[in-house]
Design an enzyme around this catalytic site. Structure first.
Site, mmCIF file in Angstrom:
data_model
loop_
_atom_site.group_PDB
_atom_site.id
_atom_site.type_symbol
_atom_site.label_atom_id
_atom_site.label_comp_id
_atom_site.label_asym_id
_atom_site.label_seq_id
_atom_site.Cartn_x
_atom_site.Cartn_y
_atom_site.Cartn_z
ATOM 1 N N GLY A 219 -77.034 -29.828 43.440
ATOM 2 C CA GLY A 219 -76.975 -28.676 42.546
ATOM 3 C C GLY A 219 -77.802 -27.514 43.050
ATOM 4 O O GLY A 219 -78.544 -26.889 42.298
ATOM 5 N N ALA A 220 -77.641 -27.200 44.356
ATOM 6 C CA ALA A 220 -78.521 -26.216 44.993
ATOM 7 C C ALA A 220 -77.980 -24.792 44.983
ATOM 8 O O ALA A 220 -78.588 -23.911 45.579
ATOM 9 C CB ALA A 220 -78.789 -26.639 46.441
ATOM 10 N N GLY B 271 -79.787 -21.542 39.770
ATOM 11 C CA GLY B 271 -80.871 -22.026 38.929
ATOM 12 C C GLY B 271 -82.018 -22.635 39.714
ATOM 13 O O GLY B 271 -82.400 -22.155 40.782
ATOM 14 N N GLY C 6 -82.096 -25.394 41.321
ATOM 15 C CA GLY C 6 -81.677 -25.964 42.592
ATOM 16 C C GLY C 6 -81.775 -24.972 43.727
ATOM 17 O O GLY C 6 -82.254 -25.297 44.822
ATOM 18 N N SER D 106 -85.195 -34.463 31.532
ATOM 19 C CA SER D 106 -85.461 -33.454 30.505
ATOM 20 C C SER D 106 -86.320 -34.072 29.414
ATOM 21 O O SER D 106 -86.283 -35.291 29.183
ATOM 22 C CB SER D 106 -84.147 -32.962 29.903
ATOM 23 O OG SER D 106 -84.381 -32.105 28.802
ATOM 24 N N TYR E 149 -75.846 -34.330 26.413
ATOM 25 C CA TYR E 149 -76.823 -34.016 27.457
ATOM 26 C C TYR E 149 -78.092 -34.851 27.272
ATOM 27 O O TYR E 149 -78.598 -35.462 28.226
ATOM 28 C CB TYR E 149 -77.150 -32.524 27.399
ATOM 29 C CG TYR E 149 -78.342 -32.093 28.217
ATOM 30 C CD1 TYR E 149 -78.212 -31.769 29.563
ATOM 31 C CD2 TYR E 149 -79.611 -31.991 27.636
ATOM 32 C CE1 TYR E 149 -79.309 -31.374 30.313
ATOM 33 C CE2 TYR E 149 -80.712 -31.585 28.376
ATOM 34 C CZ TYR E 149 -80.553 -31.280 29.710
ATOM 35 O OH TYR E 149 -81.641 -30.889 30.450
#
Length: 270
Positions: free
Chosen positions: A10-11, A14, A16, A143, A166
């Site tokens: 996920g780079a 955000g 990442g 999280s 989530y």
């Protein structure tokens, strides 16, 4: 401390992207994953510009498709001589339409698939390279938002809501962190999870309709610490709230619940 080779999922945006630029600035080899090839190459170009001694390679894949997860792992195993660090950062947030239930390519609830099944499958597939590169560290970006997993409704076919999905998926990630850390004791591979920062300024936070209160830099610092701090070289099977070794949701310490989750997980990832 600089690791030889680190993979960040996920780079492309955000935290990442911020992690990619931070680690690239330290040199070594940085492997970047993203779903969008154009964005992925753009971040890779940025990362290469941060340090003359950095090597950056890209691995595109859609983590909502377990076939692509396994295929990406296969490409990494074939191409990379080392893997000292893995940051499972890619995430599916609460969604812009939180009452609309989405599913993965294999038909699993999307948040459970992307936030739990994909990072666990990727980590398992990469274990031969991680153990051969030890000391190696796996950092799971979880999280503080965690909610009890209902094993009679794991895929939320009833009472669906995006943030609920989530939170359950992030608890699943933490539970799997504890299980894998115990399994890998003595191998030189550590596995930890963390809540990096509260409501960072990311597309996912904004898409759900929340107002960001911190920058991605706030999340980068505790995440990089888990990856690089020499004092944490043997720390494993822990959940951190930023820099604090904290207690996760109570279900994470229920060994029967963890066994039930892992049995289901192994069945689903193949």
């Amino acid at each position: 401390m600089t690791l030889r080779t680190t993979l960040i999922t996920g780079a492309t945006q955000g935290m990442g992207r911020a992690l990619a630029l931070d680690l690239a600035s330290r040199g070594g080899t940085v492997l970047l994953h993203g779903r969008n090839r154009t964005r992925l190459e753009a971040v890779a170009t940025e990362a290469r510009a941060t340090c003359p001694d950095v090597t950056v390679r890209t691995y595109p894949a859609d983590l909502s498709d377990l076939d692509e997860v396994h295929a990406m792992a296969g490409r990494i195993l074939a191409a990379e001589p080392y893997l000292d660090g893995l940051i499972n950062n890619a995430v599916a947030g609460g969604g812009a339409e939180p009452l609309t239930r989405e599913v993965s390519r294999q038909g699993h609830e999307l948040r459970f698939a992307v936030n739990h099944l994909a990072p666990y499958a990727l980590t398992r597939d990469l274990l031969p390279l991680l153990t051969a590169s030890a000391h190696a560290r796996v950092v799971n970006v979880a999280s503080i938002g965690q909610e009890t997993i209902d094993f009679a409704n794991v895929m939320l076919e009833r009472d669906y809501e995006g943030l609920r999905a989530y939170c359950r998926s992030k608890l699943a990630m933490i539970m799997a962190t504890f299980e894998l850390a115990a399994e890998l004791q003595g191998t030189g591979v550590t596995v930890n999870a963390l809540h990096p920062a509260h409501l960072m300024d990311t597309d996912g936070v904004r898409a759900y309709g929340l107002t960001p209160v911190t920058s991605t830099d706030e999340g980068v610092r505790p995440t990089v610490r888990l990856l690089l701090d020499p004092e944490l070289v043997t720390t494993t099977g822990r959940y951190f709230d930023q820099f604090t070794d904290a207690r996760a949701h109570e279900q994470a310490y229920d060994t029967k619940a963890r066994e039930r989750l892992m049995k289901l997980t192994h069945t689903l990832i193949g």
